[in-house]
Design a protein around this motif. Structure first.
Motif, PDB file in Angstrom:
ATOM      1  N   VAL A  56       0.832  -1.473  -0.147  1.00  0.00           N
ATOM      2  CA  VAL A  56      -0.015   0.282   0.126  1.00  0.00           C
ATOM      3  C   VAL A  56       1.313   1.556  -0.454  1.00  0.00           C
ATOM      4  N   VAL A  57       1.099   2.380  -0.927  1.00  0.00           N
ATOM      5  CA  VAL A  57       1.472   3.606  -1.060  1.00  0.00           C
ATOM      6  C   VAL A  57       0.081   4.251  -1.413  1.00  0.00           C
ATOM      7  N   ASP A  58       0.898   5.896  -0.521  1.00  0.00           N
ATOM      8  CA  ASP A  58       0.185   6.682  -0.235  1.00  0.00           C
ATOM      9  C   ASP A  58       0.508   7.809  -1.571  1.00  0.00           C
ATOM     10  N   GLU A  59      -0.161   9.243  -2.092  1.00  0.00           N
ATOM     11  CA  GLU A  59      -0.221   9.807  -3.010  1.00  0.00           C
ATOM     12  C   GLU A  59       1.320   9.843  -2.768  1.00  0.00           C
ATOM     13  N   LYS A  60       2.187  10.169  -2.046  1.00  0.00           N
ATOM     14  CA  LYS A  60       3.539  11.004  -1.896  1.00  0.00           C
ATOM     15  C   LYS A  60       4.312   9.848  -1.990  1.00  0.00           C
ATOM     16  N   GLY A  61       4.216   8.312  -2.507  1.00  0.00           N
ATOM     17  CA  GLY A  61       4.851   7.840  -2.752  1.00  0.00           C
ATOM     18  C   GLY A  61       5.223   6.827  -1.771  1.00  0.00           C
ATOM     19  N   ASN A  62       5.343   7.016   0.086  1.00  0.00           N
ATOM     20  CA  ASN A  62       4.998   6.235   0.978  1.00  0.00           C
ATOM     21  C   ASN A  62       4.800   4.831   1.579  1.00  0.00           C
ATOM     22  N   ASP A  63       5.618   3.891   1.805  1.00  0.00           N
ATOM     23  CA  ASP A  63       4.653   2.796   2.027  1.00  0.00           C
ATOM     24  C   ASP A  63       4.217   2.630   3.464  1.00  0.00           C
ATOM     25  N   VAL A  64       2.862   2.416   3.065  1.00  0.00           N
ATOM     26  CA  VAL A  64       1.645   2.385   4.283  1.00  0.00           C
ATOM     27  C   VAL A  64       1.453   1.542   4.603  1.00  0.00           C
ATOM     28  N   THR A  65       1.953   0.428   3.946  1.00  0.00           N
ATOM     29  CA  THR A  65       1.251  -0.989   4.099  1.00  0.00           C
ATOM     30  C   THR A  65       1.117  -1.365   5.663  1.00  0.00           C
TER      31      THR A  65
END
Length: 76
Positions: A56-65
């Motif tokens: 899971v990746v947010d709008e900014k490209g950060n992994d939020v898994t």
């Protein structure tokens, strides 16, 4: 990982059709239940593998898994 075979699907469908038309013997009912349980076991196993491969990746490209998912990936 086991795979759902075409033969398994055909046997499940044949038993379902026979059940709706002429009925099943006790032995056929038992076989139908065994096939259904095996089908569900294989399906759930494959679905679990799919879920564990998700990132899971947010709008900014950060992994939020979620941590729970990351932990499950490491355990396998």
């Amino acid at each position: 990982m086991a795979k759902i075979s075409d033969e398994m699907i055909q046997e499940i469908n044949a038993l379902a059709h026979k059940s709706k038309t002429v009925g099943l013997t006790e032995e056929e009912k038992k076989r139908q239940q065994e096939l259904r349980q095996e089908y569900l076991r294989i399906f759930r196993s494959g679905f679990k593998q799919q879920l564990q491969s998700i990132k899971v990746v947010d709008e900014k490209g950060n992994d939020v898994t979620p941590r729970k998912l990351k932990k499950a990936k490491k355990m396998n």
